[in-house]
Design a protein around this motif. Sequence first.
Motif, PDB file in Angstrom:
ATOM      1  N   TYR A 371     -24.232  21.655 -83.071  1.00 26.50           N
ATOM      2  CA  TYR A 371     -23.140  21.837 -81.584  1.00 26.50           C
ATOM      3  C   TYR A 371     -22.197  22.669 -82.547  1.00 26.50           C
ATOM      4  O   TYR A 371     -21.501  24.057 -82.195  1.00 26.50           O
ATOM      5  CB  TYR A 371     -22.786  21.163 -80.980  1.00 26.50           C
ATOM      6  N   VAL A 374     -22.150  25.436 -84.913  1.00 26.17           N
ATOM      7  CA  VAL A 374     -22.838  27.120 -83.874  1.00 26.17           C
ATOM      8  C   VAL A 374     -21.288  27.271 -83.168  1.00 26.17           C
ATOM      9  O   VAL A 374     -20.924  29.044 -82.756  1.00 26.17           O
ATOM     10  CB  VAL A 374     -24.023  27.208 -82.608  1.00 26.17           C
ATOM     11  N   ILE A 425     -30.205  23.512 -81.015  1.00 28.20           N
ATOM     12  CA  ILE A 425     -29.515  24.906 -81.810  1.00 28.20           C
ATOM     13  C   ILE A 425     -30.159  25.640 -80.838  1.00 28.20           C
ATOM     14  O   ILE A 425     -28.466  26.822 -80.591  1.00 28.20           O
ATOM     15  CB  ILE A 425     -30.254  25.304 -83.133  1.00 28.20           C
ATOM     16  N   ALA A 428     -27.315  25.497 -77.765  1.00 26.58           N
ATOM     17  CA  ALA A 428     -26.080  25.460 -78.289  1.00 26.58           C
ATOM     18  C   ALA A 428     -25.926  26.947 -78.044  1.00 26.58           C
ATOM     19  O   ALA A 428     -24.925  27.224 -77.552  1.00 26.58           O
ATOM     20  CB  ALA A 428     -25.701  24.880 -79.290  1.00 26.58           C
ATOM     21  N   LEU A 429     -27.165  28.147 -78.680  1.00 26.83           N
ATOM     22  CA  LEU A 429     -26.882  29.588 -78.827  1.00 26.83           C
ATOM     23  C   LEU A 429     -26.700  30.176 -77.193  1.00 26.83           C
ATOM     24  O   LEU A 429     -26.323  30.842 -76.794  1.00 26.83           O
ATOM     25  CB  LEU A 429     -27.462  30.006 -79.516  1.00 26.83           C
TER      26      LEU A 429
END
Length: 516
Positions: A371, A374, A425, A428-429
């Motif tokens: 996190y 990102v 991932i 978070a994106l």
Amino acid sequence: MAMMTVPILALGPLILLAAAMPFALHPGRRPGRLPVLAETAALVSVAFALAAAVRLWITGPETLALFGLDLVRLDPVSVTLALLVAFVGWVVLRYARRYLDGEAREGRFHALTLTAVASVLVLVQAASLPVLVLSFVATGLVLRQLLLFYADRREAQRAAAKFIRVWAAGDMALVAASILLWHGLGSVEIATLISADALPTGAQVAVSLIVLSAALKTAAFPLHGWLTEVMEAPTPVSALLHAGIINSGGVLLITLSGLVQQSPGAMAALVVLGGFTALFGALVMLTQSAVKTALAWSTVSQMGFMLLQCGLGLWALALLHIIAHSLYKAHAFLSSGGAVRAVNALRKPGPVAVPGLLAVGRSFALALTLYIGVAAGFSALVGEKSPQALALGAILIFGVSYLIAQGLADAAPGALTRRTVGASIAAALAYFSFQVLAQAIWGPSLPVTPVAGPLEWALIVVAVLSFGLVAFAQALFPIWAHHPSMAGLRVHLANGLYLNALLDRMIGGFRTSAKS
């Protein structure tokens, strides 16, 4: 803000109310294809909401006034919520046409549902406090009748009695706030109120009353009990709740966000109350065995989280949360029966990998590391994020940590580990991408997130630590859930710490008559 020459905003509610009249005159079962009228009227309201969005794109924000009083407004926030309410209302009526086919009071249900959607459409587009108050009162009265659709059920009577008392208390708080704002700022028009530079003492008290009203209308702790008992009403009612009714407190706060944000105490109260409600609802939800009851407790938790977002000043994200949660939860209620059948038809699963303490610790460390990476990338690309936004993202990523813990368990296959890390991932994106999108669409119409001072930093730290500890305990749930010392706690949580029973006793709910 220009004055509208064509009252396009008022057409949707008027069409719905006109369509409700035949059902109101004949509340019994309607033969033939007349129930299609309700669905068609709802679809037309969706079309008018889309037309309003096009008009907003062409002409910009507008207001419809009558006799010098602003009635409804057209801006990015109101048109988004109008589209949401109209769409969910149409889906519910389409579902109910078959779900209630043959019911003795099918016509009454369609009349009430059409009226409820019309009331909420006015609520989300209100341009002045009198219109806002009247739409809240109308919505509460109609929803009470929907909760009493099976009026001979004592449970339905209890739920309706608790709902109307809590909702009416919120209405009275909002009326008192309106009077104080009119006296202190000399106006009841929302555009004027949210642009006020300083708030006198009376207006500060009014903001506190607005926060109280919002908390009551979102079934916040400790007056959340009625929401968990709406299962006694038809399933479409549970879905309809998410068309701007249960989240109307959030709509109220977002509509008056320019006013609310000027009171640090009110913002702090939203963070504390919202965060605690979110944690409480999430813990109780884990102990529920009935699908619809678990969904109701999930809504309690999500509404608390929405109040937390408002308290942090993340208004655009709070609006995005209302939209996403409304669509998801309305679908979840309408598809709950099919989901139960599908699960029962599945082959019983084999052994499940249970993560230990070390695996859970690694999962949280990995999720937070991903996190942070990102977040740093997005900050470099689109600008530095506020501490409030970063804290909210960390809280959300704690939920993904549970998935990673499953993948890091000793018995978990490598494919599961890779998939769970990928999920972290992706989460978070998605969070930062949707944050950028929400800010681009609604940010110009909402206040900028306040600069974090000592109070804000303290609340941020407490919120992140609290959600982190609860998420950590949830990840270890398979280990400690069946421990003898936890058996009693599980029972207490399953009953919501008996707060609902206390509310029942206070209002005399256990003595409800069986008569309709």
